[in-house]
Scaffold this motif. Structure first.
Motif, PDB file in Angstrom:
ATOM      1  N   THR A  20       0.833  -1.196   0.000  1.00  0.00           N
ATOM      2  CA  THR A  20       0.000   0.000   0.000  1.00  0.00           C
ATOM      3  C   THR A  20       0.861   1.236   0.000  1.00  0.00           C
ATOM      4  O   THR A  20       1.974   1.243   0.515  1.00  0.00           O
ATOM      5  N   ALA A  21       0.332   2.280  -0.579  1.00  0.00           N
ATOM      6  CA  ALA A  21       1.056   3.531  -0.639  1.00  0.00           C
ATOM      7  C   ALA A  21       1.324   4.038   0.766  1.00  0.00           C
ATOM      8  O   ALA A  21       0.471   4.020   1.630  1.00  0.00           O
ATOM      9  N   GLY A  22       2.541   4.482   0.988  1.00  0.00           N
ATOM     10  CA  GLY A  22       2.897   5.035   2.277  1.00  0.00           C
ATOM     11  C   GLY A  22       3.561   4.042   3.192  1.00  0.00           C
ATOM     12  O   GLY A  22       4.136   4.406   4.203  1.00  0.00           O
ATOM     13  N   ASP A  23       3.504   2.736   2.898  1.00  0.00           N
ATOM     14  CA  ASP A  23       4.172   1.738   3.706  1.00  0.00           C
ATOM     15  C   ASP A  23       5.635   1.654   3.305  1.00  0.00           C
ATOM     16  O   ASP A  23       5.962   1.605   2.120  1.00  0.00           O
ATOM     17  N   GLY A 170      -6.257  -2.481  -0.800  1.00  0.00           N
ATOM     18  CA  GLY A 170      -5.125  -1.589  -0.976  1.00  0.00           C
ATOM     19  C   GLY A 170      -5.163  -0.356  -0.113  1.00  0.00           C
ATOM     20  O   GLY A 170      -4.414   0.598  -0.361  1.00  0.00           O
ATOM     21  N   LEU A 171      -5.990  -0.326   0.907  1.00  0.00           N
ATOM     22  CA  LEU A 171      -6.077   0.840   1.775  1.00  0.00           C
ATOM     23  C   LEU A 171      -4.967   0.816   2.816  1.00  0.00           C
ATOM     24  O   LEU A 171      -4.554  -0.250   3.284  1.00  0.00           O
ATOM     25  N   PRO A 260     -13.355  -4.492 -13.490  1.00  0.00           N
ATOM     26  CA  PRO A 260     -12.001  -4.557 -12.936  1.00  0.00           C
ATOM     27  C   PRO A 260     -11.763  -3.370 -12.025  1.00  0.00           C
ATOM     28  O   PRO A 260     -12.267  -2.271 -12.261  1.00  0.00           O
ATOM     29  N   ILE A 261     -11.001  -3.586 -10.958  1.00  0.00           N
ATOM     30  CA  ILE A 261     -10.605  -2.479 -10.104  1.00  0.00           C
ATOM     31  C   ILE A 261      -9.106  -2.519  -9.922  1.00  0.00           C
ATOM     32  O   ILE A 261      -8.461  -3.549 -10.132  1.00  0.00           O
ATOM     33  N   GLY A 262      -8.532  -1.420  -9.557  1.00  0.00           N
ATOM     34  CA  GLY A 262      -7.086  -1.295  -9.466  1.00  0.00           C
ATOM     35  C   GLY A 262      -6.622  -0.163 -10.359  1.00  0.00           C
ATOM     36  O   GLY A 262      -7.415   0.596 -10.923  1.00  0.00           O
ATOM     37  N   GLU A 263      -5.319  -0.055 -10.499  1.00  0.00           N
ATOM     38  CA  GLU A 263      -4.744   1.019 -11.281  1.00  0.00           C
ATOM     39  C   GLU A 263      -3.822   0.461 -12.351  1.00  0.00           C
ATOM     40  O   GLU A 263      -2.983  -0.397 -12.066  1.00  0.00           O
ATOM     41  N   GLY A 264      -3.999   0.913 -13.584  1.00  0.00           N
ATOM     42  CA  GLY A 264      -3.098   0.544 -14.674  1.00  0.00           C
ATOM     43  C   GLY A 264      -3.017  -0.945 -14.877  1.00  0.00           C
ATOM     44  O   GLY A 264      -4.027  -1.652 -14.969  1.00  0.00           O
ATOM     45  N   LEU A 265      -1.762  -1.445 -14.948  1.00  0.00           N
ATOM     46  CA  LEU A 265      -1.544  -2.874 -15.185  1.00  0.00           C
ATOM     47  C   LEU A 265      -1.929  -3.723 -13.984  1.00  0.00           C
ATOM     48  O   LEU A 265      -1.980  -4.948 -14.093  1.00  0.00           O
ATOM     49  N   LEU A 426     -20.940   1.786   4.512  1.00  0.00           N
ATOM     50  CA  LEU A 426     -20.448   3.035   5.086  1.00  0.00           C
ATOM     51  C   LEU A 426     -19.070   2.854   5.715  1.00  0.00           C
ATOM     52  O   LEU A 426     -18.225   3.761   5.640  1.00  0.00           O
ATOM     53  N   SER A 427     -18.825   1.700   6.319  1.00  0.00           N
ATOM     54  CA  SER A 427     -17.503   1.449   6.900  1.00  0.00           C
ATOM     55  C   SER A 427     -16.433   1.419   5.822  1.00  0.00           C
ATOM     56  O   SER A 427     -15.326   1.957   6.007  1.00  0.00           O
ATOM     57  N   VAL A 428     -16.739   0.789   4.675  1.00  0.00           N
ATOM     58  CA  VAL A 428     -15.786   0.763   3.564  1.00  0.00           C
ATOM     59  C   VAL A 428     -15.579   2.171   3.012  1.00  0.00           C
ATOM     60  O   VAL A 428     -14.435   2.618   2.811  1.00  0.00           O
ATOM     61  N   LEU A 429     -16.657   2.894   2.777  1.00  0.00           N
ATOM     62  CA  LEU A 429     -16.536   4.239   2.218  1.00  0.00           C
ATOM     63  C   LEU A 429     -15.805   5.177   3.179  1.00  0.00           C
ATOM     64  O   LEU A 429     -15.007   6.028   2.747  1.00  0.00           O
ATOM     65  N   GLY A 430     -16.055   5.038   4.465  1.00  0.00           N
ATOM     66  CA  GLY A 430     -15.335   5.850   5.433  1.00  0.00           C
ATOM     67  C   GLY A 430     -13.842   5.575   5.398  1.00  0.00           C
ATOM     68  O   GLY A 430     -13.015   6.504   5.495  1.00  0.00           O
ATOM     69  N   SER A 431     -13.470   4.307   5.214  1.00  0.00           N
ATOM     70  CA  SER A 431     -12.058   3.944   5.096  1.00  0.00           C
ATOM     71  C   SER A 431     -11.449   4.522   3.825  1.00  0.00           C
ATOM     72  O   SER A 431     -10.311   5.011   3.833  1.00  0.00           O
ATOM     73  N   VAL A 432     -12.201   4.461   2.741  1.00  0.00           N
ATOM     74  CA  VAL A 432     -11.715   5.026   1.477  1.00  0.00           C
ATOM     75  C   VAL A 432     -11.521   6.534   1.619  1.00  0.00           C
ATOM     76  O   VAL A 432     -10.525   7.098   1.144  1.00  0.00           O
TER      77      VAL A 432
END
Length: 758
Positions: A20-23, A170-171, A260-265, A426-432
């Protein structure tokens, strides 16, 4: 130090969590990097339940029995129930759990409860949770403190499963931790904490996690890991919640098949192979759950519950705005803990049903932020759509509510509880939303950690403060903690085998009789045998007799059928006419029925009445003769090619009476029928002098056996084929899942798409 988990299931779940980004590199290299978040969840759950975990109190609502006689008259004058809305704990979960524990301690699998409804296949009623694994800890080490530790574990695991799913999306860890805390302490999880509902809902995010693992590519070990989880969704003990969980799971599978979800490749979606794996795990899980499901569907086929669900709505109607406001301000209409709740009320309509979607105000704000900052992410709009759809159903908004009510089996599942899917979304959206905020602070790592940690603490404090005390913790020494009373002492002192009936059905309210080992003609169950409900309904003029026994408020027809059904004592709060005799006076009066027949009798003769309405009218008539056995049709048994025209003389005595085995010795002067005034059920078999004979359904819902003249030993054994087949299927499914789980095979490579439309 890393979190050590028992192999192999949880290790499989924790393996290969996404970067994940930031790790930093150290965090990415550490498979057990979720340990701080899990520890935080465990501490939050421990703080939430500290009174019962460490303060010596018992996490139970058992004091609510003091709202009813015979406990009310012996309770302190200033008594107030800790939470009346949790009454089902005292009438369903706790007494049935105690019955299970007692029978298992006696070396018997508790499949039949002889203490209510003249007998019922209690294992087929899923709310008991006989096959829920944690309950077997209680069966082995029975203690009232089990309920608190079980609740702590469920809250912690609910958060852990949500954490796994959000990390798989990926959060960042702090964002995932916020969502985990929100869902673990959401309205649904807390108001149903000591009910089997929470034993089922806890697996909802874990099923979503498995969908992601299948979409990103996985070995056949996924089938072995997921199958037991699917089984636990059913074995948790609440099939209504299981239906809602599977609806949410199915919608997410469809989404990941198409989008599909994710970014790019790194984009991925669920392939056909992944779908086959999920389907295989589902089928294997169903096989493991068959010891519950097969008896349940047997029971449903002859149940009063299935019958009445087609005739009326199970829940009262509510204005959509009245339900919606609980999403933003759950205490606007008061709170049951403080005793000032004045919100919407009605049949199966109260605070407990309406507050399930509550996740805290900060999560709502972060969810709105996600819709803006992550508006280009497809998953954002899926969870927004899922939450909106579930909200419209739960708030009874047409045509969404009507559409779900038209789905077979879903209509009877109390659609208010779709708030569970609202809470998840709502729990998922709050995390996003928090994840998006932290990404924008990635160049200010210290500030990002402060913001993320503060958000997690705020959510934990807001939800913990709201929910603390909703599930009461009371002192074991409290005078309202399941006390003995003059009434229960009197009934337990009588060594005869008999049944009790409350003229006012709230006296010795069902199923509280199970705590005292007293046989009550009525019961409190959502299913009930249709034929027994029709038979007991003859004892009242109340309109509720058309629906179910548990809803009948009084029994006002003193007809001879009382005698046949072995009702020796009638409980009342006023005077009853002769021939009933007053044997104990007080706030609750006990009257003895002098005409009561023994539990086992010899029928003087038999009569065939094939038409059901004519048969019921005959059985409920004031001139009904209980010594005449009424059959539905002529029997093909060799001793009864035609009805016994009698008169037959003879005696029968019960030698052994156990929940699943009854032995009787009969002596008849001519061929005739022996009646046992217990409920007929296809799972019972009969042996007469060692030879198997059919059990007749006599007197509409009782058991009868034809015997020859002379001495006979009659043995009835409860041995349902559905349980035997279910156990074999469960064993085969469990072995298969274990072999798939431990087989040595490298996981497949992630199946990435080369483009958004690949």
């Amino acid at each position: 130090m890393g979190l050590r988990l028992p192999p192999p299931i949880l290790q499989t779940l924790m393996a290969e969590l996404p970067d994940t980004a930031g790790d930093g590199p150290k965090e990415r290299a550490n498979r057990w990097g979720l340990a701080p978040a899990v520890l935080f969840l465990a501490l939050v759950a421990g703080g939430f339940l500290h009174d019962s975990l460490f303060g010596g109190k018992i996490l139970t609502q058992i004091d609510a029995l003091a709202l009813f006689e015979p406990w009310a008259s012996e309770a302190p004058s200033d008594f107030r129930a800790s939470n009346e809305l949790l009454l089902d704990q005292s009438l369903v979960m706790l007494p049935v759990l105690k019955f299970f524990e007692e029978r298992i301690a006696a070396g018997e699998l508790p499949l039949w409860n002889p203490h209510n409804y003249a007998g019922q296949p209690v294992a087929a009623g899923p709310t008991g949770g006989l096959f829920w694994p944690l309950n077997w800890i209680y069966f082995a080490f029975p203690s009232w403190h089990y309920h608190a530790w079980s609740a702590w574990l469920r809250i912690t695991l609910t958060g852990l499963f949500m954490l796994l799913f959000l990390r798989e999306l990926g959060l960042a860890r702090l964002a995932a931790t916020l969502g985990a805390v929100a869902f673990a302490l959401c309205g649904f999880s807390i108001v149903w904490l000591n009910h089997p509902h929470s034993q089922v809902s806890m697996f909802l995010p874990l099923l979503f996690y498995f969908v992601e693992r299948a979409a990103r590519g996985s070995s056949h070990r996924l089938i072995g890991a997921m199958a037991p989880i699917v089984a636990l969704v059913f074995l948790g003990g609440h099939l209504q919640t299981a239906a809602h969980v599977l609806i949410g799971f199915g919608l997410y599978v469809l989404f990941r098949l198409c989008v599909p979800i994710g970014e790019g490749l790194a984009q991925s979606r669920l392939s056909k192979r992944g779908l086959v794996q999920l389907a295989s795990a589902g089928l294997l899980g169903l096989a493991i759950a068959m010891p519950l499901l097969l008896p349940f569907f047997d029971y449903m086929s002859v149940s009063q519950g299935a019958h009445i669900s087609t005739k009326r709505d199970l829940v009262a109607s509510v204005e959509p705005l009245s339900a919606l406001r609980f999403l933003f301000a759950p205490d606007l209409s008061g709170h049951p803990q403080s005793g000032d709740y004045v919100g919407p009320l009605g049949h199966h309509l109260n605070y407990q049903e309406l507050v399930g979607g509550w996740v805290g105000r900060l999560v709502l704000v972060l969810s709105a932020l996600a819709l803006f900052l992550a508006r280009r992410e497809k998953r954002t709009w899926f969870f927004a759509g899922l939450g909106l759809f579930a909200l419209l159903v739960a708030c009874q908004v047409p045509p969404f509510y009507e559409a779900m009510r038209s789905v077979p089996l879903v209509k009877s599942s109390k659609l208010f509880r779709f708030f569970l899917l609202v809470a998840l979304s709502l729990s998922v959206l709050g995390s996003v939303g928090l994840d998006q905020l932290l990404r924008r602070l990635r160049h200010h790592q210290r500030l990002a950690k402060i913001v993320g940690s503060t958000a997690c603490l705020i959510v934990a404090l807001e939800l913990g403060t709201w929910g603390f005390g909703y599930n009461p913790a009371i002192e074991r020494s409290s005078p309202t903690f399941l006390p003995e009373t003059r009434v229960t002492d009197f009934l337990r002192a009588d060594a005869d085998r008999f049944r009790v009936l409350g003229q006012d059905a709230s006296i010795l309210i069902p199923n509280a009789n199970l705590f005292y080992g007293i046989d009550l003609l009525t019961g409190y169950d959502a299913i009930e045998y249709r034929t027994m409900a029709e038979l007991i309904g003859l004892l009242t003029t109340a309109e509720e007799r058309e629906f179910s026994i548990k809803e009948i408020p009084w029994f006002d027809r003193a007809v001879p059928l009382w005698n046949l059904l072995n009702v020796k004592y009638v409980l009342a709060d006023g005077e009853l006419p002769a021939p009933l005799r007053l044997v104990l006076d007080g706030p609750v009066r006990i009257y003895e029925n002098p005409g009561v027949l023994p539990r086992a009798t010899v029928a003087r003769e038999t009569l065939v009445i094939e038409d059901k309405q004519e048969r019921l009218a005959y059985l409920g008539a004031p001139e009904f003769d209980p010594s005449v056995a009424v059959l539905e049709k002529k029997s093909g048994v060799k001793t009864a090619d035609r009805p016994v025209e009698g008169p037959v003389k003879g005696d029968v005595e019960i030698e052994t009476y156990e929940p699943r085995r009854v032995v009787m010795n009969a002596e008849l002067d001519s061929p005739g029928m022996v009646i046992l005034a217990d409920a007929w059920d296809p799972g019972w078999i009969a042996l007469v002098n060692g030879e198997r004979v059919p059990i007749q359904r006599a007197d509409h819902s009782l058991r009868g056996v034809f015997v020859d003249a002379g001495a006979s030993k009659i043995e009835m054994i409860h041995d349902p084929a559905s349980i035997r087949v279910g156990l074999w299927l469960a064993a085969a499914g469990s072995i298969t899942a274990l072999l798939l789980l431990i087989r040595s095979r490298k996981p497949m490579q992630d199946q990435r798409l080369s483009g958004p439309c690949a």
